[in-house]
Design a protein around this motif. Structure first.
Motif, PDB file in Angstrom:
ATOM      1  N   GLN A  83      -1.078 -10.431  -3.339  1.00 57.55           N
ATOM      2  CA  GLN A  83      -2.361 -10.722  -3.978  1.00 57.55           C
ATOM      3  C   GLN A  83      -3.136  -9.424  -4.248  1.00 57.55           C
ATOM      4  OE1 GLN A  83      -4.919 -13.122  -1.536  1.00 57.55           O
ATOM      5  NE2 GLN A  83      -6.268 -13.653  -3.231  1.00 57.55           N
ATOM      6  N   ASP A  84      -3.110  -8.515  -3.277  1.00 56.78           N
ATOM      7  CA  ASP A  84      -3.791  -7.231  -3.449  1.00 56.78           C
ATOM      8  C   ASP A  84      -3.136  -6.421  -4.572  1.00 56.78           C
ATOM      9  OD1 ASP A  84      -5.726  -5.234  -2.641  1.00 56.78           O
ATOM     10  OD2 ASP A  84      -4.055  -4.133  -1.743  1.00 56.78           O
ATOM     11  N   GLU A  85      -1.824  -6.417  -4.603  1.00 59.28           N
ATOM     12  CA  GLU A  85      -1.090  -5.689  -5.658  1.00 59.28           C
ATOM     13  C   GLU A  85      -1.423  -6.267  -7.034  1.00 59.28           C
ATOM     14  OE1 GLU A  85       1.295  -2.813  -7.251  1.00 59.28           O
ATOM     15  OE2 GLU A  85       0.821  -3.043  -5.127  1.00 59.28           O
ATOM     16  N   LYS A  86      -1.475  -7.598  -7.129  1.00 58.95           N
ATOM     17  CA  LYS A  86      -1.801  -8.239  -8.395  1.00 58.95           C
ATOM     18  C   LYS A  86      -3.223  -7.864  -8.831  1.00 58.95           C
ATOM     19  CE  LYS A  86      -1.972 -12.796 -10.645  1.00 58.95           C
ATOM     20  NZ  LYS A  86      -3.027 -12.453 -11.523  1.00 58.95           N
ATOM     21  N   SER A  87      -4.165  -7.857  -7.893  1.00 56.36           N
ATOM     22  CA  SER A  87      -5.549  -7.501  -8.211  1.00 56.36           C
ATOM     23  C   SER A  87      -5.648  -6.065  -8.722  1.00 56.36           C
ATOM     24  CB  SER A  87      -6.437  -7.636  -6.964  1.00 56.36           C
ATOM     25  OG  SER A  87      -6.519  -8.987  -6.573  1.00 56.36           O
TER      26      SER A  87
END
Length: 92
Positions: A83-87
């Motif tokens: 999720q952090d990588e996608k953000s």
């Protein structure tokens, strides 16, 4: 400053070498032996004593089943990382 509430006196036997150290410190600091002993006990309670209580609490949690399966934890961390990588990618 208000004086602390004190307990009834207690009796304590100490090894003579420790008592000698306490007396030297008390004399050097112009304090009583009780003052030195209370300070030493407070330090112990904040450091090692606190750690022992935390370990006991953790053991109770494990005994009571308040634990998370390691695989579930790793899956949750992987999801958070994804999720952090996608953000970060969406922001770029």
């Amino acid at each position: 400053m208000a004086k602390p509430v004190l307990s009834d006196p207690i009796t304590l036997r100490l090894p003579l070498d420790i008592l000698e150290d306490i007396e030297k410190i008390a004399e050097t600091a112009d304090r009583s032996r009780s003052w030195v002993i209370v300070r030493a006990l407070k330090y112990y309670l904040m450091a090692e004593g606190s750690e022992l209580l935390e370990i006991a609490a953790a053991r109770r949690e494990v005994r009571d089943g308040q634990v998370m399966d390691m695989d579930d934890l790793l899956d949750e961390l992987d999801a958070l990382n994804a999720q952090d990588e996608k953000s970060r990618n969406d922001a770029a």
